[in-house]
Write a protein that holds these residues in place. Structure first.
Motif, PDB file in Angstrom:
ATOM      1  N   LEU A 119       0.759  -1.251   0.000  1.00  0.00           N
ATOM      2  CA  LEU A 119       0.000   0.000   0.000  1.00  0.00           C
ATOM      3  C   LEU A 119       0.792   1.305   0.000  1.00  0.00           C
ATOM      4  N   PRO A 120       1.928   1.398   0.676  1.00  0.00           N
ATOM      5  CA  PRO A 120       2.571   2.715   0.748  1.00  0.00           C
ATOM      6  C   PRO A 120       2.917   3.319  -0.606  1.00  0.00           C
ATOM      7  N   ASN A 121       2.937   2.477  -1.639  1.00  0.00           N
ATOM      8  CA  ASN A 121       3.161   3.029  -2.968  1.00  0.00           C
ATOM      9  C   ASN A 121       1.916   3.716  -3.501  1.00  0.00           C
ATOM     10  N   SER A 122       0.779   3.465  -2.821  1.00  0.00           N
ATOM     11  CA  SER A 122      -0.448   4.091  -3.297  1.00  0.00           C
ATOM     12  C   SER A 122      -0.613   5.441  -2.599  1.00  0.00           C
ATOM     13  N   ASP A 123      -1.813   5.951  -2.564  1.00  0.00           N
ATOM     14  CA  ASP A 123      -2.038   7.327  -2.102  1.00  0.00           C
ATOM     15  C   ASP A 123      -1.945   7.492  -0.584  1.00  0.00           C
ATOM     16  N   TYR A 124      -2.052   6.410   0.161  1.00  0.00           N
ATOM     17  CA  TYR A 124      -2.163   6.559   1.604  1.00  0.00           C
ATOM     18  C   TYR A 124      -1.049   5.799   2.302  1.00  0.00           C
ATOM     19  N   SER A 125      -0.402   6.416   3.275  1.00  0.00           N
ATOM     20  CA  SER A 125       0.621   5.687   4.011  1.00  0.00           C
ATOM     21  C   SER A 125       0.216   5.463   5.462  1.00  0.00           C
ATOM     22  N   THR A 126      -0.875   6.084   5.880  1.00  0.00           N
ATOM     23  CA  THR A 126      -1.364   5.817   7.231  1.00  0.00           C
ATOM     24  C   THR A 126      -2.850   5.490   7.148  1.00  0.00           C
ATOM     25  N   ILE A 127      -3.334   4.897   8.242  1.00  0.00           N
ATOM     26  CA  ILE A 127      -4.754   4.542   8.305  1.00  0.00           C
ATOM     27  C   ILE A 127      -5.597   5.817   8.455  1.00  0.00           C
ATOM     28  N   LEU A 128      -6.624   5.902   7.637  1.00  0.00           N
ATOM     29  CA  LEU A 128      -7.583   7.012   7.691  1.00  0.00           C
ATOM     30  C   LEU A 128      -8.894   6.477   8.259  1.00  0.00           C
ATOM     31  N   LEU A 129      -9.718   7.377   8.771  1.00  0.00           N
ATOM     32  CA  LEU A 129     -11.043   6.943   9.236  1.00  0.00           C
ATOM     33  C   LEU A 129     -11.788   6.212   8.124  1.00  0.00           C
ATOM     34  N   ALA A 130     -11.613   6.654   6.913  1.00  0.00           N
ATOM     35  CA  ALA A 130     -12.340   6.051   5.791  1.00  0.00           C
ATOM     36  C   ALA A 130     -11.966   4.584   5.563  1.00  0.00           C
ATOM     37  N   HIS A 131     -10.798   4.147   6.057  1.00  0.00           N
ATOM     38  CA  HIS A 131     -10.453   2.723   5.932  1.00  0.00           C
ATOM     39  C   HIS A 131     -11.427   1.848   6.713  1.00  0.00           C
ATOM     40  N   GLY A 132     -12.162   2.443   7.643  1.00  0.00           N
ATOM     41  CA  GLY A 132     -13.161   1.689   8.402  1.00  0.00           C
ATOM     42  C   GLY A 132     -14.575   1.992   7.971  1.00  0.00           C
ATOM     43  N   GLY A 133     -14.759   2.714   6.890  1.00  0.00           N
ATOM     44  CA  GLY A 133     -16.091   3.200   6.519  1.00  0.00           C
ATOM     45  C   GLY A 133     -16.960   2.220   5.768  1.00  0.00           C
ATOM     46  N   GLY A 134     -16.396   1.089   5.373  1.00  0.00           N
ATOM     47  CA  GLY A 134     -17.187   0.107   4.643  1.00  0.00           C
ATOM     48  C   GLY A 134     -17.251   0.389   3.149  1.00  0.00           C
ATOM     49  N   GLY A 135     -16.505   1.378   2.687  1.00  0.00           N
ATOM     50  CA  GLY A 135     -16.539   1.725   1.270  1.00  0.00           C
ATOM     51  C   GLY A 135     -15.285   1.305   0.545  1.00  0.00           C
ATOM     52  N   ARG A 136     -14.853   2.166  -0.373  1.00  0.00           N
ATOM     53  CA  ARG A 136     -13.764   1.790  -1.264  1.00  0.00           C
ATOM     54  C   ARG A 136     -12.441   1.573  -0.530  1.00  0.00           C
ATOM     55  N   LEU A 137     -12.147   2.413   0.458  1.00  0.00           N
ATOM     56  CA  LEU A 137     -10.867   2.244   1.156  1.00  0.00           C
ATOM     57  C   LEU A 137     -10.854   0.993   2.030  1.00  0.00           C
ATOM     58  N   THR A 138     -12.006   0.643   2.594  1.00  0.00           N
ATOM     59  CA  THR A 138     -12.090  -0.619   3.337  1.00  0.00           C
ATOM     60  C   THR A 138     -11.782  -1.775   2.388  1.00  0.00           C
ATOM     61  N   GLN A 139     -12.379  -1.687   1.205  1.00  0.00           N
ATOM     62  CA  GLN A 139     -12.147  -2.730   0.192  1.00  0.00           C
ATOM     63  C   GLN A 139     -10.665  -2.815  -0.193  1.00  0.00           C
ATOM     64  N   THR A 140     -10.023  -1.660  -0.319  1.00  0.00           N
ATOM     65  CA  THR A 140      -8.592  -1.636  -0.662  1.00  0.00           C
ATOM     66  C   THR A 140      -7.762  -2.341   0.412  1.00  0.00           C
ATOM     67  N   LEU A 141      -8.059  -2.022   1.674  1.00  0.00           N
ATOM     68  CA  LEU A 141      -7.332  -2.684   2.767  1.00  0.00           C
ATOM     69  C   LEU A 141      -7.498  -4.193   2.682  1.00  0.00           C
TER      70      LEU A 141
END
Lengths: 347, 347
Positions: free
Chosen positions: A8-30
């Motif tokens: 993941l660090p090669n992508s747009d995010y290097s730390t966990i965001l609230l959106a990683h727990g939102g059930g949407g696209r970032l959750t899916q990415t994780l």
């Protein structure tokens, strides 16, 4: 197989965001980039709300534990391997052969994704060594300051062989008490790390999965093994007190028989800690009928995780509910259950 | 039975201390005075490291979820009832009849013991209504500022009836999409509470256990029910996007068919939220073969939790992986998966 490169660090995010727990696209990415590559198996890959296992008739053991250890990484392991070993050991203490684990993560906003990835890789390796799959999971994210980097819950399922009857209540007068090795290594390693202490030889947590050791002793002594208990939080003292209370028996220990690393003993003295109350994460107490004590001891000693196993005491009818200790200099004292908190967040 | 009096505040401690998680005497007090009176059952009362269940041969569903909702208490429920309903619903979405739950608590130092007690009582009542026992558990305590009052993990076990095959991949062109009632009530209730909004009629979370509703529709339509999904975090939009992606089908929704409370719609407009992305905690999406849609709809409508059930769309072969919506004014738009975070800590 160990994935050597965090995706993941090669992508747009290097730390966990609230959106990683939102059930949407970032959750899916994780899930797709961190969890599935590490844990992927045919059950988990269904990405359903739950997992489905086909089971034969019989007894199923279930155990759950949340891990909040600090720091996350320590000599001998990390919160990921600990979360696997801890639940595997709770299953083993029921006499169960592990089948599967679930994993649920509570992440703090701002956790470096590389840390999450290291932890997940470590869990995956630990689970593979045990031969169990992580079959379903969950991820939540809390705001910065509302958690502490990462908490992990693992729940384990295991199969209990037909004739096995392990229960604290089965301890009975005449039984012998064994331990699989040196005590207090985990707690002292974590505390030393927090306090910045160093030792001549490198101390390590004893975090390890005990299912195989347990399977071997069950194979040689079966129903003659009455109680199994891993002395984690509260240490050997609290575990044996619980057993003594539940079985309404006394337990007598011999201090000189209890294996302990010289430097751990020294650290305990320096820090004012009693090693009987310090947590272990790869040891088990075994209470057995006296006629099988020798074979159980020898079986444990043949295993890498039990090579310093010892008989440390006996169960008696006197002083039911109490644990007593004959000290090195011959005195006798009552070993109480831990009161107060010795080492917070040790597991 | 509801215990009307919290047992602990009359004792020496009125808030959670680190020592309550230490594995010693205070941990034992919590278990004996708070957890056992609320959850007590023959399996839990063994106080072993794990629970043992006797199971028949067959398929077992397992689901795990951690709950971090803030605030802890809200109209229509609290973190305790939510932790029971959430995991029961994940089991139900596998087509499973719930058998048992585990419960693991991460408490923040300083949590009032009366709050813990209220939450535990609520979990106990919710579990009793469903008819499941909480069979094993765990409690950890973290320092003040390293958690947020209480986080709860529940893991559930359920039995999947022999012929049932529920899976996102089973959605196929021609299937119809149903929802069991009004959307977005949970998320809007929580958000209103946080923002201090009030409404003419009292809004409540829809938090409820769906196992009975699901059992009823499985009884009338069996294998013709292809997919079940509770649209929690990420809402109806994210749930249907996941299904469309996994099944490689398109899903077409009709906006005017989707039940929504007038005040919820108003609140969404005021807050700039799209109700399709707002969490539900007592609703399910049901994707069925068209020939059973009518009987499934009527069966749901006879249940209190499904009385506003509706057919809201269909599965098609066009635009695989995409969800589209025909709006009230006749336009067509693509409903994407949630990107970014809409409402943190909604469950």
């Amino acid at each position: 197989m160990l994935n050597l490169q965090c995706p993941l660090p090669n992508s747009d995010y290097s730390t966990i965001l609230l959106a990683h727990g939102g059930g949407g696209r970032l959750t899916q990415t994780l899930i797709e980039q961190i969890f599935l590559p590490a844990f992927g198996n045919s059950t988990l890959n269904q990405l359903h709300d739950g997992a489905i296992l086909d089971l034969e008739k019989g007894r199923l053991a279930i155990s759950t534990d949340s891990f909040v250890i600090s720091p996350l990484f320590f000599p001998g392991g990390d919160i990921g391997s600990l979360a696997v070993h801890g639940t595997i050991n709770d299953l083993a203490m029921c006499g169960a052969k592990p089948i599967a684990l679930t994993a649920s993560f509570i992440l703090e906003e701002g956790l470096p994704i590389t840390d999450l990835w290291r932890i997940v890789q470590s869990m995956s390796q630990a689970a593979q060594k045990v031969g169990v799959s992580i079959i379903t999971g969950d991820t939540k994210v809390v705001e910065r300051g509302k958690g502490d980097k990462i908490f992990i819950n693992t729940t384990g399922l295991g199969r209990v062989p037909p004739t096995i009857q392990i229960a604290p209540k089965r301890a009975q007068p005449g039984d012998l008490v064994l331990i699989s090795g040196q005590i207090a290594n985990h707690g002292i390693t974590i505390l030393s790390l927090r306090e910045g202490l160093t030792f001549e030889t490198a101390l390590e947590s004893d975090s390890a999965p005990l299912h195989s050791l347990v399977a071997q002793i069950l194979a040689v002594a079966g129903e003659q093994i009455h109680v199994l208990r891993d002395p984690t939080r509260g240490g050997v003292a609290s575990a044996l007190n619980e057993i003594a209370q539940q079985a309404k028996v006394g337990i007598r220990l011999v201090e000189s028989a209890i294996p302990i690393h010289e430097e751990v003993r020294g650290a305990c003295e320096m820090l004012g800690l009693d090693p009987f109350y310090v947590a272990n994460e790869g040891k088990c107490l075994v209470i057995v009928a006296p006629e099988v004590a020798e074979i159980v001891l020898n079986t444990m000693r043949k295993d890498a995780l039990g090579k310093e196993a010892a008989i440390i005491g006996e169960v008696c009818a006197e002083m039911p509910g109490k644990v007593t200790l004959r000290s090195r200099i011959g005195g006798m004292r009552i070993v109480e259950m831990l009161s107060g908190e010795q080492l917070p967040r040790i597991c």
